[in-house]
Design an enzyme around this catalytic site. Structure first.
Site, mmCIF file in Angstrom:
data_model
loop_
_atom_site.group_PDB
_atom_site.id
_atom_site.type_symbol
_atom_site.label_atom_id
_atom_site.label_comp_id
_atom_site.label_asym_id
_atom_site.label_seq_id
_atom_site.Cartn_x
_atom_site.Cartn_y
_atom_site.Cartn_z
ATOM 1 N N ASP A 67 0.137 6.946 -8.076
ATOM 2 C CA ASP A 67 -0.152 5.800 -7.041
ATOM 3 C C ASP A 67 0.850 5.459 -6.365
ATOM 4 O O ASP A 67 2.305 5.810 -6.594
ATOM 5 C CB ASP A 67 -0.489 4.627 -8.060
ATOM 6 N N ARG A 121 -0.786 -12.698 0.087
ATOM 7 C CA ARG A 121 0.049 -11.713 -0.456
ATOM 8 C C ARG A 121 1.451 -11.651 0.019
ATOM 9 O O ARG A 121 2.406 -11.589 -1.001
ATOM 10 C CB ARG A 121 -0.446 -10.224 -0.342
#
Length: 278
Positions: A147, A38
């Site tokens: 979020d 990532r």
């Protein structure tokens, strides 16, 4: 640019310590390859040739304004579906129907979809509440979707999903609440205005941000996120959510998440469903 070497133990520790401190997310050694994969995307985006240089930038004051947010976004795991863990939605429907049969609430029902990911949970709740509103004409509701990851907030605001993502939604409800793309080849579905009008979407860090006024929410969904936190952070989240719940309010957690050791006086109603005493 030369190909970057693998993420070293020292650099893995640097990023895991930072993400754990800021976002509460645990990235132990066995996740190093996942972290490496990532981070490579952020390295390419910022033009850095190795992990050490990228982390020097990202964790410095130079990277503080934007890159640290994108770093956490990249390392956040997001997995959700429409009506995921359907027993929760079935329980909530029964619970609210019994309550509404006794008379109107007198104010909009306030629901919080915490760690909403790409929005499927929040829109599932909007569908369920909209169906109740058809039966109880004076029933109103508001849903907050939060979020930590900007990419997930953007996805929730867009409310556009591929056709395969909406498979768990019954056909009747799809016809009532969803809009199909005019370009059928794209196979995209958009949440209709009747759903979108009930949602507000904003960033929130469960570790460091304010949850809002005490007693504000009637229903909180915080599912399948605390598994990524340590026990101290889980306990702190549950305490804060207890304060944020109105008396009689419901907290839903993931079925794999037990909060019994720190449920802060919440009463267990069903598996992974807790109620704040009246």
């Amino acid at each position: 640019m030369s190909v970057a070497q693998g993420l070293s133990t020292a650099d893995h520790r640097r990023v895991s310590d930072y993400v754990g401190r800021v976002a509460g997310i645990l990235l132990p050694e066995y996740k190093r390859k996942l972290v490496e994969a990532r981070l490579r995307k952020r390295m390419r985006a910022t033009g850095h040739g190795n992990f050490s240089d990228y982390l020097d930038f990202a964790l410095s004051s130079a990277g503080a304004s934007v890159e640290q947010i994108l770093l956490i976004d990249a390392l956040t795991t997001n997995k959700t579906d429409f009506f995921r863990e359907p027993a929760h939605f079935q329980f909530l429907e029964r619970y609210l129907q019994r309550r509404l049969e006794r008379g109107p609430l007198g104010r909009p029902l306030r629901i919080w979809s915490a760690a909403c990911s790409s929005g499927e949970e929040a829109y599932s709740l909007a569908i369920l509440m909209s169906e109740l509103a058809l039966k109880f004409q004076r029933f109103e509701f508001r849903i907050e979707a939060t979020d930590i990851a900007p990419s997930m907030l953007d996805a929730t605001r867009r409310g556009i999903y591929s056709e395969d993502r909406i498979a768990p939604v019954p056909l009747e409800l799809r016809k009532r609440y969803f809009l199909r793309s005019r370009d059928r080849a794209k196979q995209l579905i958009r949440m209709g205005p009747a759903l979108r009008s009930h949602l507000s979407v904003r960033p929130l860090n469960l570790i460091s941000d304010d949850y809002g006024p005490d007693g504000h929410y009637d229903v909180i969904f915080c599912r399948n996120v605390m598994i990524y936190f340590n026990q101290a952070n889980r306990a702190a989240i549950v305490r804060q959510m207890n304060r944020a719940l109105a008396p009689g309010g419901l907290l839903f957690v993931g079925h794999s998440e037990s909060i019994r050791s720190y449920q802060s006086g919440l009463i267990s109603e069903e598996p992974a469903v807790y109620r704040k005493p009246d």
